[in-house]
Design a protein around this motif. Structure first.
Motif, PDB file in Angstrom:
ATOM      1  N   ILE A  30       0.861  -1.180   0.000  1.00 59.60           N
ATOM      2  CA  ILE A  30       0.000   0.000   0.000  1.00 59.60           C
ATOM      3  C   ILE A  30       0.898   1.230   0.000  1.00 59.60           C
ATOM      4  N   ASN A  31       0.690   2.052  -1.032  1.00 59.90           N
ATOM      5  CA  ASN A  31       1.443   3.310  -1.151  1.00 59.90           C
ATOM      6  C   ASN A  31       2.961   3.094  -1.060  1.00 59.90           C
ATOM      7  N   GLY A  32       3.448   2.017  -1.701  1.00 62.83           N
ATOM      8  CA  GLY A  32       4.876   1.754  -1.749  1.00 62.83           C
ATOM      9  C   GLY A  32       5.447   1.134  -0.494  1.00 62.83           C
ATOM     10  N   GLU A  33       4.594   0.762   0.463  1.00 67.62           N
ATOM     11  CA  GLU A  33       5.065   0.130   1.692  1.00 67.62           C
ATOM     12  C   GLU A  33       4.517  -1.284   1.793  1.00 67.62           C
ATOM     13  N   SER A  34       5.297  -2.172   2.438  1.00 69.59           N
ATOM     14  CA  SER A  34       4.899  -3.572   2.570  1.00 69.59           C
ATOM     15  C   SER A  34       4.385  -3.833   3.983  1.00 69.59           C
ATOM     16  N   TYR A  35       3.265  -4.566   4.051  1.00 75.08           N
ATOM     17  CA  TYR A  35       2.654  -4.912   5.331  1.00 75.08           C
ATOM     18  C   TYR A  35       2.499  -6.420   5.400  1.00 75.08           C
ATOM     19  N   ILE A  45     -29.780 -18.611  26.547  1.00 77.86           N
ATOM     20  CA  ILE A  45     -30.072 -18.691  25.102  1.00 77.86           C
ATOM     21  C   ILE A  45     -30.043 -17.316  24.471  1.00 77.86           C
ATOM     22  N   LYS A  46     -30.513 -16.326  25.187  1.00 78.33           N
ATOM     23  CA  LYS A  46     -30.553 -14.962  24.642  1.00 78.33           C
ATOM     24  C   LYS A  46     -29.144 -14.445  24.389  1.00 78.33           C
ATOM     25  N   THR A  47     -28.289 -14.736  25.344  1.00 80.21           N
ATOM     26  CA  THR A  47     -26.896 -14.279  25.202  1.00 80.21           C
ATOM     27  C   THR A  47     -26.224 -14.988  24.032  1.00 80.21           C
ATOM     28  N   GLU A  48     -26.508 -16.271  23.913  1.00 78.19           N
ATOM     29  CA  GLU A  48     -25.889 -17.042  22.826  1.00 78.19           C
ATOM     30  C   GLU A  48     -26.360 -16.560  21.471  1.00 78.19           C
ATOM     31  N   LYS A  49     -27.647 -16.126  21.415  1.00 80.76           N
ATOM     32  CA  LYS A  49     -28.161 -15.640  20.129  1.00 80.76           C
ATOM     33  C   LYS A  49     -27.510 -14.326  19.748  1.00 80.76           C
ATOM     34  N   ASN A  50     -27.161 -13.514  20.751  1.00 83.33           N
ATOM     35  CA  ASN A  50     -26.534 -12.210  20.451  1.00 83.33           C
ATOM     36  C   ASN A  50     -25.042 -12.311  20.135  1.00 83.33           C
ATOM     37  N   SER A  51     -24.501 -13.541  20.243  1.00 83.77           N
ATOM     38  CA  SER A  51     -23.088 -13.739  19.907  1.00 83.77           C
ATOM     39  C   SER A  51     -22.870 -13.551  18.415  1.00 83.77           C
ATOM     40  N   LYS A  52     -21.722 -12.909  18.059  1.00 80.47           N
ATOM     41  CA  LYS A  52     -21.427 -12.635  16.649  1.00 80.47           C
ATOM     42  C   LYS A  52     -20.040 -13.180  16.266  1.00 80.47           C
ATOM     43  N   LYS A  53     -19.823 -13.278  14.948  1.00 80.81           N
ATOM     44  CA  LYS A  53     -18.518 -13.655  14.417  1.00 80.81           C
ATOM     45  C   LYS A  53     -17.764 -12.414  13.968  1.00 80.81           C
ATOM     46  N   TYR A  54     -16.519 -12.375  14.342  1.00 77.00           N
ATOM     47  CA  TYR A  54     -15.689 -11.232  13.995  1.00 77.00           C
ATOM     48  C   TYR A  54     -14.411 -11.720  13.280  1.00 77.00           C
ATOM     49  N   ARG A  55     -13.899 -10.810  12.438  1.00 78.11           N
ATOM     50  CA  ARG A  55     -12.613 -11.082  11.762  1.00 78.11           C
ATOM     51  C   ARG A  55     -11.581 -10.084  12.303  1.00 78.11           C
ATOM     52  N   VAL A  56     -10.527 -10.631  12.869  1.00 78.91           N
ATOM     53  CA  VAL A  56      -9.471  -9.804  13.473  1.00 78.91           C
ATOM     54  C   VAL A  56      -8.253  -9.821  12.547  1.00 78.91           C
ATOM     55  N   PHE A  57      -7.820  -8.624  12.124  1.00 79.38           N
ATOM     56  CA  PHE A  57      -6.646  -8.466  11.263  1.00 79.38           C
ATOM     57  C   PHE A  57      -5.526  -7.812  12.069  1.00 79.38           C
ATOM     58  N   ALA A  58      -4.379  -8.463  12.087  1.00 78.24           N
ATOM     59  CA  ALA A  58      -3.179  -7.883  12.702  1.00 78.24           C
ATOM     60  C   ALA A  58      -2.180  -7.584  11.587  1.00 78.24           C
ATOM     61  N   TYR A  59      -1.570  -6.412  11.632  1.00 83.26           N
ATOM     62  CA  TYR A  59      -0.636  -6.047  10.565  1.00 83.26           C
ATOM     63  C   TYR A  59       0.583  -5.331  11.146  1.00 83.26           C
ATOM     64  N   VAL A  60       1.695  -5.462  10.425  1.00 78.81           N
ATOM     65  CA  VAL A  60       2.936  -4.821  10.834  1.00 78.81           C
ATOM     66  C   VAL A  60       3.629  -4.290   9.591  1.00 78.81           C
ATOM     67  N   ASN A  61       4.168  -3.090   9.701  1.00 75.37           N
ATOM     68  CA  ASN A  61       4.868  -2.456   8.586  1.00 75.37           C
ATOM     69  C   ASN A  61       6.313  -2.987   8.548  1.00 75.37           C
ATOM     70  N   ILE A  62       6.572  -3.894   7.601  1.00 69.46           N
ATOM     71  CA  ILE A  62       7.921  -4.480   7.530  1.00 69.46           C
ATOM     72  C   ILE A  62       8.870  -3.635   6.685  1.00 69.46           C
ATOM     73  N   THR A  63       8.351  -2.652   5.976  1.00 65.46           N
ATOM     74  CA  THR A  63       9.228  -1.765   5.186  1.00 65.46           C
ATOM     75  C   THR A  63      10.151  -0.983   6.107  1.00 65.46           C
ATOM     76  N   GLU A  64       9.577  -0.436   7.177  1.00 60.34           N
ATOM     77  CA  GLU A  64      10.379   0.320   8.136  1.00 60.34           C
ATOM     78  C   GLU A  64      11.382  -0.576   8.848  1.00 60.34           C
ATOM     79  N   ALA A  65      10.940  -1.821   9.116  1.00 59.29           N
ATOM     80  CA  ALA A  65      11.826  -2.756   9.821  1.00 59.29           C
ATOM     81  C   ALA A  65      13.016  -3.169   8.962  1.00 59.29           C
ATOM     82  N   LYS A  66      12.762  -3.264   7.644  1.00 56.55           N
ATOM     83  CA  LYS A  66      13.831  -3.724   6.737  1.00 56.55           C
ATOM     84  C   LYS A  66      14.743  -2.600   6.274  1.00 56.55           C
TER      85      LYS A  66
END
Length: 481
Positions: A132-137, A162-183
């Motif tokens: 993204i924008n010339g940087e690597s993640y 049961i009510k609590t279980e119905k209100n449970s949701k699925k989430y997608r967690v993205f972790a990222y690190v800028n390796i351009t600065e590290a390299k």
């Protein structure tokens, strides 16, 4: 055939100095490129490993579960890179949480990452490198089910209603690190590394230039020295060189030149002696012919002398021709019974007009690997010499000896005569060509015998005791290498 040979001769040859320079520069360049590439590869792998570990740590701390013991993670003090996360809903379109939502610049980056990742097939637990924008993640995604609580996803408990279980949701967690600065530091290090190698190449080329000048000077002087080999100069000045290899070449050249001069001197002396030996019988023949024509010398006496001198000259010519042919000829080795050959040579050369006693002390059937015709000539020359100079008897011995278990057996042959004892002053030179001793005799017979035995890796010696002249031959039985 001739055209091909001519073309190969006229083909341009490589210069040693130019080739060495090119090889040096090419070697240093290849080493620098490979070293830089190796450093980059090692560092990239190292950073990728740290980045992956950092992502896993961040993702594990984002999800809270009673079944997971995170005590070890809290105590983990290993090296990690700065890592950010953002959480989206199940569809992946709405950003529920971003660890850097307070920073507008980072928030824009999160939106760009989310847009790019939503278009790709991203498997749970897999990592990807995103530009993204010339940087690597370096990005990793995991899916969790539960309740979003401030900055974590809390696992739905099994004992929840049961009510609590119905209100449970699925989430997608993205972790990222800028390796351009590290390299970046390692990229700078590689550039420095290439720069240092570049300077090294320049310095090496600089020192190599001056070393080549010395090398070229020594090479030209050595070439000129080698060209003078065979110029019949015995006092050639050896060049002063800086390299031991050139010193070795000059030493070998000295040795070759010495041998050439010695061989030429021997040949010159040989032909001078041969000319003198041929001139003597020719002058005798001419003198007796003129004496007979003038009526001074009787016909019978003149013819007898002419016959003897002709035979002497014929024998000398035959021996000269034999020497010239023998030096170029390879030995025709075969297994020969030396005892039998010795008896045959003795009978052939024994004079019938003299009562000469011959005593034999022979081992029966001594087999040796020799050139039969050459060894027969040795025996003929020795017997001819013994019968010509003896008074009453000739003694012949032949036996084998073995110095140790591993050594080859040797055949020892002795031919002795009771003639006039050889003068001590003649002993060191008796095997020299055309040597005229104090006894007045000369010839090539003994010299030829020595040359033949030398080619068989054998030897011949002479010794004198109170009564006998003893000629001793030592000949390897089978070992000629």
């Amino acid at each position: 055939m001739y055209i091909g040979t001519k073309t190969s001769i006229n083909d341009p040859k490589k210069s040693i100095i130019k080739t060495m320079t090119r090889n040096l520069i090419a070697s240093l360049f290849i080493i620098s490129v490979l070293s830089s590439a190796g450093i980059n590869l090692v560092m990239n792998n190292y950073i990728d490993k740290i980045a992956k570990k950092s992502l896993e740590y961040e993702l594990e701390n984002t999800y809270y579960s009673d079944s997971v013991d995170d005590t070890e993670d809290k105590d983990d003090k290993s090296l990690r890179l700065p890592t950010n996360i953002f959480i989206t809903d199940e569809s992946g379109k709405k950003i529920v949480y971003s660890s850097n939502s307070l920073f507008d610049k980072e928030n824009k980056k999160v939106k760009l990452l989310n847009e790019k990742l939503s278009k790709e097939d991203f498997s749970d637990g897999k990592t990807k490198t995103v530009e993204i924008n010339g940087e690597s993640y370096f990005v990793e995604m995991r899916s969790y089910s539960g309740f979003f609580d401030i900055d974590k996803i809390v696992e739905t408990r099994r004992d929840a209603d049961i009510k609590t279980e119905k209100n449970s949701k699925k989430y997608r967690v993205f972790a990222y690190v800028n390796i351009t600065e590290a390299k970046k530091p390692f990229v700078d290090l590689s550039l420095w590394f290439l720069g240092i190698f570049g300077i090294t190449v320049l310095l090496a080329g600089f020192f190599n230039f001056f070393e080549q000048k010395k090398f070229s000077k020594d090479l030209i002087e050595t070439q000129n020295y080698l060209k003078s080999i065979g110029s019949k100069k015995s006092n050639m000045k050896k060049p002063e060189t800086s390299y031991e290899e050139f010193e070795d070449i000059c030493m070998v050249a000295d040795l070759v030149n010495t041998r050439l001069l010695r061989k030429e001197k021997i040949q010159q002396e040989f032909f001078q002696n041969a000319s003198h030996q041929l001139r003597t019988p020719l002058m005798s023949i001419q003198g007796y012919r003129e004496g007979y024509e003038a009526g001074v010398i009787p016909k019978a006496e003149a013819l007898d002398i002419i016959k003897k001198q002709t035979e002497k000259m014929s024998k000398l010519v035959e021996e000269i021709l034999y020497i010239s042919r023998f030096e170029e000829r390879e030995l025709d080795l075969s297994k020969v019974d030396l005892s039998q050959l010795l008896l045959q040579s003795c009978d052939f050369n024994r004079p019938v007009d003299r009562n000469i006693e011959v005593k034999f002390d022979l081992e029966e059937k001594i087999i040796a690997e020799v050139d039969e015709k050459s060894i027969e000539k040795v025996f003929d020359n020795l017997f001819s010499n013994a019968f010509r100079h003896c008074c009453h008897k000739v003694i012949v011995k032949i036996y084998t000896v073995k110095k140790n278990i591993s050594a080859c057996s040797e055949v020892v042959i002795q031919i002795s005569n009771d003639g006039r004892l050889i003068d001590e002053r003649d002993l060191p030179h008796i095997f020299d060509r055309f040597y005229k001793g104090y006894g007045g005799n000369t010839g090539l017979g003994l010299s030829i015998a020595k040359d033949i035995l030398k080619k068989h890796h054998g030897s011949i010696t002479v010794e004198v005791d109170s009564e006998l002249n003893k000629f001793t031959i030592i000949l390897p039985q089978f070992c000629h290498k």
